[in-house]
Design an enzyme around this catalytic site. Structure first.
Site, PDB file in Angstrom:
ATOM      1  N   CYS A 160      32.967  44.000  39.292  1.00 18.03           N
ATOM      2  CA  CYS A 160      33.023  43.520  37.910  1.00 18.03           C
ATOM      3  C   CYS A 160      32.462  44.634  37.035  1.00 18.03           C
ATOM      4  O   CYS A 160      31.320  45.044  37.206  1.00 18.03           O
ATOM      5  CB  CYS A 160      32.192  42.252  37.749  1.00 18.03           C
ATOM      6  SG  CYS A 160      32.051  41.633  36.058  1.00 18.03           S
ATOM      7  N   CYS A 164      38.766  46.588  33.856  1.00 19.70           N
ATOM      8  CA  CYS A 164      38.275  45.288  34.313  1.00 19.70           C
ATOM      9  C   CYS A 164      39.034  44.942  35.584  1.00 19.70           C
ATOM     10  O   CYS A 164      40.246  45.182  35.664  1.00 19.70           O
ATOM     11  CB  CYS A 164      38.495  44.216  33.247  1.00 19.70           C
ATOM     12  SG  CYS A 164      38.118  42.523  33.774  1.00 19.70           S
TER      13      CYS A 164
END
Length: 332
Positions: A119, A232
């Site tokens: 992440c 991302c």
């Protein structure tokens, strides 16, 4: 590198009976406690048969898992999805750090020998703290793949598509200051708060978010941007959508993600620390019980734990990992 999932795997999705997402100690107390536990349990996390842990706020980190499974097929993996609190991109830095440390603690208690913070937002605000809390544990964080994009750019103008937390975080901005600027490369930051929810919803092509992406690609091309960095882990799941639109609109844009580089880094660390799984990856039930602290079934290639369970989540995992995926559930 195209992400594929054409191999048979088993995925275990656990209901959120292990963690209570609404309760959490203060970060200061939490850091001290997990550091103590890390020292106590370090020995059991060094076995070659121990699993690799992955953490993301949702399912986006599965894009990293697919790269790992392709390069390291003999390893076992435990995936922690904080679906109760997704997305992280709009949260403040202290909140992101606290949630990340909670996830890493849980993964460490499962006996993980290495943890990937899959992440970008969590890496931006919690990677340094996590490494200080677990000095003996290899922890790999994500930084948007800006360096290869800068090197490949012919126009000297690249874009980073990421969450607000990643775009504002020090990891990305340090790379801009130390690498992009000295190479006279302009970096455009782009943030759409609906992209992660769009992926979590299954990426319907008729959605307004999809239309905005189409329009934004044209805008990037008009600005002379020739490299688009996916900052991302959710975003590689719509990489094929982007490539199709780029081809249809005849745009000169290349799409870059960091999943392959992360997998290569994990492989290097396993080899350097002599923790790579054996070729047959056979481990006795007794050996596994000394590694595993809960009822997570780490004998499977991939164990998927979610802090909030739903039938929609199961359907989404199956869609992202392939129709051959077998989903198993633990009762409440």
């Amino acid at each position: 590198m195209a992400i594929t999932a054409n191999h048979m795997m088993k995925v275990t999705t656990m209901r959120a009976n292990v963690l209570d997402g609404n309760t959490f100690r203060s970060p200061a107390i939490h850091k001290a406690n997990i550091h103590s536990m890390a020292i106590d349990t370090a020995a059991s996390n060094t076995a070659r048969s121990a699993p690799i842990g992955l953490f993301d706020s949702g399912v986006g980190g599965l894009s990293v898992y697919l790269h790992l499974a392709q390069q390291l097929p003999n390893e076992r993996y435990i995936y922690y999805a904080d679906t109760l609190n997704v997305p992280y991109g709009n949260r403040d830095s202290e909140d992101i750090e606290a949630l990340t440390l909670k996830a890493i603690e849980w993964l460490y208690q499962q006996g993980c020998k290495l943890i990937v913070i899959a992440c970008n937002s969590a890496s931006a605000y919690a990677l340094d703290t996590a490494r200080k809390c677990y000095p003996q544990l290899p922890i790999v964080g994500l930084v948007p793949a800006l360096k290869p994009a800068v090197l490949a750019s012919k126009s000297g103008h690249v874009a980073v598509l990421a969450t607000k937390a990643t775009l504002n975080g020090s990891l990305l901005n340090d790379v801009i200051a130390s690498f992009a600027n000295p190479n006279s490369t302009v970096v455009t930051k782009y943030f759409d708060p609906q992209l992660v929810p769009w992926v979590e919803a299954g990426m319907p092509v008729e959605d307004e978010t999809a239309q905005r992406l189409r329009q934004q690609l044209r805008a990037f091309a008009n600005e002379g941007i020739d490299q688009l960095v996916l900052g991302c882990t959710h975003y590689p799941f719509f990489k094929s959508f982007l490539l199709d639109e780029i081809a249809q609109q005849q745009l000169s844009i290349q799409v870059v993600d960091s999943g392959q580089a992360i997998a290569e880094r994990v492989k290097q660390l396993l080899v350097a620390n002599q923790m790579s799984a054996t070729l047959d990856n056979e481990t006795s039930t007794q050996d596994l019980s000394t590694i595993n602290k809960t009822n997570v079934d780490i004998k499977l290639p991939l164990t998927f734990h979610a802090t909030k369970y739903s039938d929609r989540l199961s359907a989404l995992i199956e869609r992202l990992l392939g129709k051959e995926t077998v989903l198993q559930y633990y009762p409440e």
